[in-house]
Write a protein that holds these residues in place. Structure first.
Motif, PDB file in Angstrom:
ATOM      1  N   SER A  52       8.506   3.701   2.687  1.00 28.27           N
ATOM      2  CA  SER A  52       7.957   2.440   3.492  1.00 28.27           C
ATOM      3  C   SER A  52       7.423   1.418   2.708  1.00 28.27           C
ATOM      4  CB  SER A  52       6.367   3.341   3.936  1.00 28.27           C
ATOM      5  OG  SER A  52       6.637   4.101   4.681  1.00 28.27           O
ATOM      6  N   LEU A  53       6.986   1.266   1.404  1.00 30.56           N
ATOM      7  CA  LEU A  53       6.839   0.274   0.696  1.00 30.56           C
ATOM      8  C   LEU A  53       8.125  -0.788   0.655  1.00 30.56           C
ATOM      9  CD1 LEU A  53       4.363   1.407  -1.976  1.00 30.56           C
ATOM     10  CD2 LEU A  53       3.769   0.132   0.143  1.00 30.56           C
ATOM     11  N   SER A  54       9.201  -0.030   0.440  1.00 26.60           N
ATOM     12  CA  SER A  54      10.395  -0.881   0.292  1.00 26.60           C
ATOM     13  C   SER A  54      10.842  -1.564   1.391  1.00 26.60           C
ATOM     14  CB  SER A  54      11.536   0.051  -0.118  1.00 26.60           C
ATOM     15  OG  SER A  54      11.356   0.757  -1.298  1.00 26.60           O
ATOM     16  N   ALA A  55      10.679  -0.923   2.538  1.00 23.98           N
ATOM     17  CA  ALA A  55      11.350  -1.415   3.816  1.00 23.98           C
ATOM     18  C   ALA A  55      10.485  -1.754   4.921  1.00 23.98           C
ATOM     19  CB  ALA A  55      12.277  -0.666   4.295  1.00 23.98           C
ATOM     20  N   ASP A  56       9.557  -0.967   5.130  1.00 22.65           N
ATOM     21  CA  ASP A  56       8.365  -1.283   6.282  1.00 22.65           C
ATOM     22  C   ASP A  56       7.445  -2.258   6.310  1.00 22.65           C
ATOM     23  OD1 ASP A  56      10.055   0.899   7.601  1.00 22.65           O
ATOM     24  OD2 ASP A  56       8.729   2.563   6.819  1.00 22.65           O
ATOM     25  N   VAL A  57       7.099  -2.381   5.201  1.00 19.80           N
ATOM     26  CA  VAL A  57       5.767  -3.511   4.886  1.00 19.80           C
ATOM     27  C   VAL A  57       6.487  -5.011   4.831  1.00 19.80           C
ATOM     28  CG1 VAL A  57       3.849  -4.065   3.748  1.00 19.80           C
ATOM     29  CG2 VAL A  57       4.180  -1.556   4.037  1.00 19.80           C
ATOM     30  N   SER A  58       5.968  -5.721   5.608  1.00 17.67           N
ATOM     31  CA  SER A  58       6.335  -7.144   5.337  1.00 17.67           C
ATOM     32  C   SER A  58       5.774  -7.788   4.339  1.00 17.67           C
ATOM     33  CB  SER A  58       5.842  -8.026   6.713  1.00 17.67           C
ATOM     34  OG  SER A  58       6.555  -7.530   8.088  1.00 17.67           O
ATOM     35  N   GLY A  59       6.653  -8.520   3.850  1.00 21.27           N
ATOM     36  CA  GLY A  59       6.001  -9.345   2.488  1.00 21.27           C
ATOM     37  C   GLY A  59       5.813 -10.484   2.779  1.00 21.27           C
ATOM     38  N   PRO A  60       5.492 -11.517   1.822  1.00 24.35           N
ATOM     39  CA  PRO A  60       5.071 -10.957   0.359  1.00 24.35           C
ATOM     40  C   PRO A  60       3.702 -10.275   0.531  1.00 24.35           C
ATOM     41  CG  PRO A  60       4.667 -13.156   0.582  1.00 24.35           C
ATOM     42  CD  PRO A  60       5.086 -13.010   1.880  1.00 24.35           C
ATOM     43  N   PHE A  61       3.418  -9.311  -0.529  1.00 26.98           N
ATOM     44  CA  PHE A  61       2.008  -8.562  -0.619  1.00 26.98           C
ATOM     45  C   PHE A  61       1.649  -8.471  -2.016  1.00 26.98           C
ATOM     46  CE2 PHE A  61       5.042  -5.240   0.411  1.00 26.98           C
ATOM     47  CZ  PHE A  61       4.443  -4.190  -0.365  1.00 26.98           C
ATOM     48  N   GLU A  62       0.529  -8.347  -2.396  1.00 27.35           N
ATOM     49  CA  GLU A  62       0.124  -7.851  -3.679  1.00 27.35           C
ATOM     50  C   GLU A  62      -0.535  -6.634  -3.696  1.00 27.35           C
ATOM     51  OE1 GLU A  62      -2.204  -9.783  -7.347  1.00 27.35           O
ATOM     52  OE2 GLU A  62      -2.637 -10.562  -5.329  1.00 27.35           O
ATOM     53  N   ILE A  63      -0.547  -5.658  -4.733  1.00 28.25           N
ATOM     54  CA  ILE A  63      -1.252  -4.417  -4.884  1.00 28.25           C
ATOM     55  C   ILE A  63      -2.108  -4.649  -5.963  1.00 28.25           C
ATOM     56  CG2 ILE A  63      -1.184  -1.914  -5.031  1.00 28.25           C
ATOM     57  CD1 ILE A  63       1.399  -1.840  -3.648  1.00 28.25           C
ATOM     58  N   ILE A  64      -3.488  -4.574  -6.115  1.00 34.11           N
ATOM     59  CA  ILE A  64      -4.108  -4.570  -7.155  1.00 34.11           C
ATOM     60  C   ILE A  64      -4.801  -3.345  -7.248  1.00 34.11           C
ATOM     61  CG2 ILE A  64      -5.993  -5.554  -8.347  1.00 34.11           C
ATOM     62  CD1 ILE A  64      -5.479  -8.158  -6.428  1.00 34.11           C
ATOM     63  N   TRP A  65      -4.391  -2.548  -8.545  1.00 31.72           N
ATOM     64  CA  TRP A  65      -5.262  -1.207  -8.758  1.00 31.72           C
ATOM     65  C   TRP A  65      -6.449  -1.595  -9.767  1.00 31.72           C
ATOM     66  CZ3 TRP A  65      -1.616   3.698  -9.310  1.00 31.72           C
ATOM     67  CH2 TRP A  65      -2.525   4.813  -9.045  1.00 31.72           C
ATOM     68  N   ARG A  66      -7.479  -1.203  -9.536  1.00 28.98           N
ATOM     69  CA  ARG A  66      -8.454  -1.243 -10.526  1.00 28.98           C
ATOM     70  C   ARG A  66      -8.764   0.072 -10.899  1.00 28.98           C
ATOM     71  NH1 ARG A  66      -9.749  -6.618 -10.290  1.00 28.98           N
ATOM     72  NH2 ARG A  66      -9.694  -7.714  -7.989  1.00 28.98           N
ATOM     73  N   VAL A  73       9.263  -0.714  -6.422  1.00 28.36           N
ATOM     74  CA  VAL A  73       9.184  -1.439  -5.175  1.00 28.36           C
ATOM     75  C   VAL A  73       8.957  -2.909  -5.599  1.00 28.36           C
ATOM     76  CG1 VAL A  73       7.756  -1.969  -3.265  1.00 28.36           C
ATOM     77  CG2 VAL A  73       8.489   0.445  -3.654  1.00 28.36           C
ATOM     78  N   ALA A  74       8.009  -3.227  -6.535  1.00 27.60           N
ATOM     79  CA  ALA A  74       7.908  -4.551  -6.860  1.00 27.60           C
ATOM     80  C   ALA A  74       9.119  -5.419  -7.688  1.00 27.60           C
ATOM     81  CB  ALA A  74       6.551  -4.801  -8.007  1.00 27.60           C
ATOM     82  N   GLU A  75       9.791  -4.475  -8.362  1.00 30.45           N
ATOM     83  CA  GLU A  75      10.922  -5.176  -9.193  1.00 30.45           C
ATOM     84  C   GLU A  75      12.163  -4.960  -8.271  1.00 30.45           C
ATOM     85  OE1 GLU A  75      11.954  -2.460 -12.205  1.00 30.45           O
ATOM     86  OE2 GLU A  75      10.072  -2.828 -13.320  1.00 30.45           O
ATOM     87  N   GLU A  76      12.218  -4.342  -7.242  1.00 28.92           N
ATOM     88  CA  GLU A  76      13.338  -4.320  -6.290  1.00 28.92           C
ATOM     89  C   GLU A  76      13.372  -5.309  -5.177  1.00 28.92           C
ATOM     90  OE1 GLU A  76      14.190  -0.377  -4.862  1.00 28.92           O
ATOM     91  OE2 GLU A  76      14.410   0.272  -7.005  1.00 28.92           O
ATOM     92  N   ARG A  77      12.044  -5.407  -4.617  1.00 29.85           N
ATOM     93  CA  ARG A  77      11.503  -6.354  -3.555  1.00 29.85           C
ATOM     94  C   ARG A  77      11.541  -7.962  -3.775  1.00 29.85           C
ATOM     95  NH1 ARG A  77       8.235  -4.560   1.442  1.00 29.85           N
ATOM     96  NH2 ARG A  77       8.310  -6.803   1.585  1.00 29.85           N
ATOM     97  N   GLY A  78      11.089  -8.167  -5.047  1.00 27.43           N
ATOM     98  CA  GLY A  78      10.746  -9.527  -5.432  1.00 27.43           C
ATOM     99  C   GLY A  78       9.502 -10.197  -4.829  1.00 27.43           C
ATOM    100  N   ASP A  79       9.370  -9.928  -3.672  1.00 25.74           N
ATOM    101  CA  ASP A  79       8.071 -10.428  -2.790  1.00 25.74           C
ATOM    102  C   ASP A  79       6.895  -9.514  -3.060  1.00 25.74           C
ATOM    103  OD1 ASP A  79       8.871  -8.442  -1.119  1.00 25.74           O
ATOM    104  OD2 ASP A  79       8.866  -9.660   0.622  1.00 25.74           O
ATOM    105  N   VAL A  80       6.768  -8.497  -3.863  1.00 26.59           N
ATOM    106  CA  VAL A  80       5.529  -7.664  -4.194  1.00 26.59           C
ATOM    107  C   VAL A  80       5.237  -8.008  -5.741  1.00 26.59           C
ATOM    108  CG1 VAL A  80       4.849  -5.246  -4.422  1.00 26.59           C
ATOM    109  CG2 VAL A  80       6.383  -6.120  -2.377  1.00 26.59           C
ATOM    110  N   THR A  81       3.950  -8.188  -5.719  1.00 23.83           N
ATOM    111  CA  THR A  81       3.129  -8.317  -6.860  1.00 23.83           C
ATOM    112  C   THR A  81       2.106  -7.209  -7.354  1.00 23.83           C
ATOM    113  OG1 THR A  81       3.217 -10.650  -6.577  1.00 23.83           O
ATOM    114  CG2 THR A  81       1.682  -9.729  -8.286  1.00 23.83           C
TER     115      THR A  81
END
Length: 88
Positions: free
Chosen positions: A37-51, A75-83
């Motif tokens: 889902s994170l690889s293909a179903d979510v439109s980018g760009p997006f950022e995930i911050i985990w505190r 996912v971040a490495e493969e997509r390139g539009d995920v931080t």
């Protein structure tokens, strides 16, 4: 953007990602489906911050925490539009 705070269970992790990133209804709430889902179903760009990740690691267990982190990093490495931003 997705901000994760005080994650103490896998269900809570799935709930937050589903709510904040609008994962599809067919998301299967398992680790393979999470990656898919994170690889293909979510439109980018997006950022995930985990505190508070040290607390999450203790609550989830080191192995599950490491697996979740590995999925997010892949996912971040493969997509390139995920931080991914991890805060200990």
């Amino acid at each position: 953007m997705c901000e994760l705070h005080h994650i103490i269970s896998l269900e809570q992790f799935y709930d937050e990602l589903t709510r904040q990133l609008h994962l599809p209804t067919h998301f299967g709430r398992n680790l393979d489906a999470l990656y898919d889902s994170l690889s293909a179903d979510v439109s980018g760009p997006f950022e995930i911050i985990w505190r508070d990740t040290e607390q999450s690691r203790q609550q989830l267990g080191a192995d599950l925490y490491a697996t979740l982190l590995e999925i997010l990093q892949s996912v971040a490495e493969e997509r390139g539009d995920v931080t991914l931003d991890i805060h200990h």
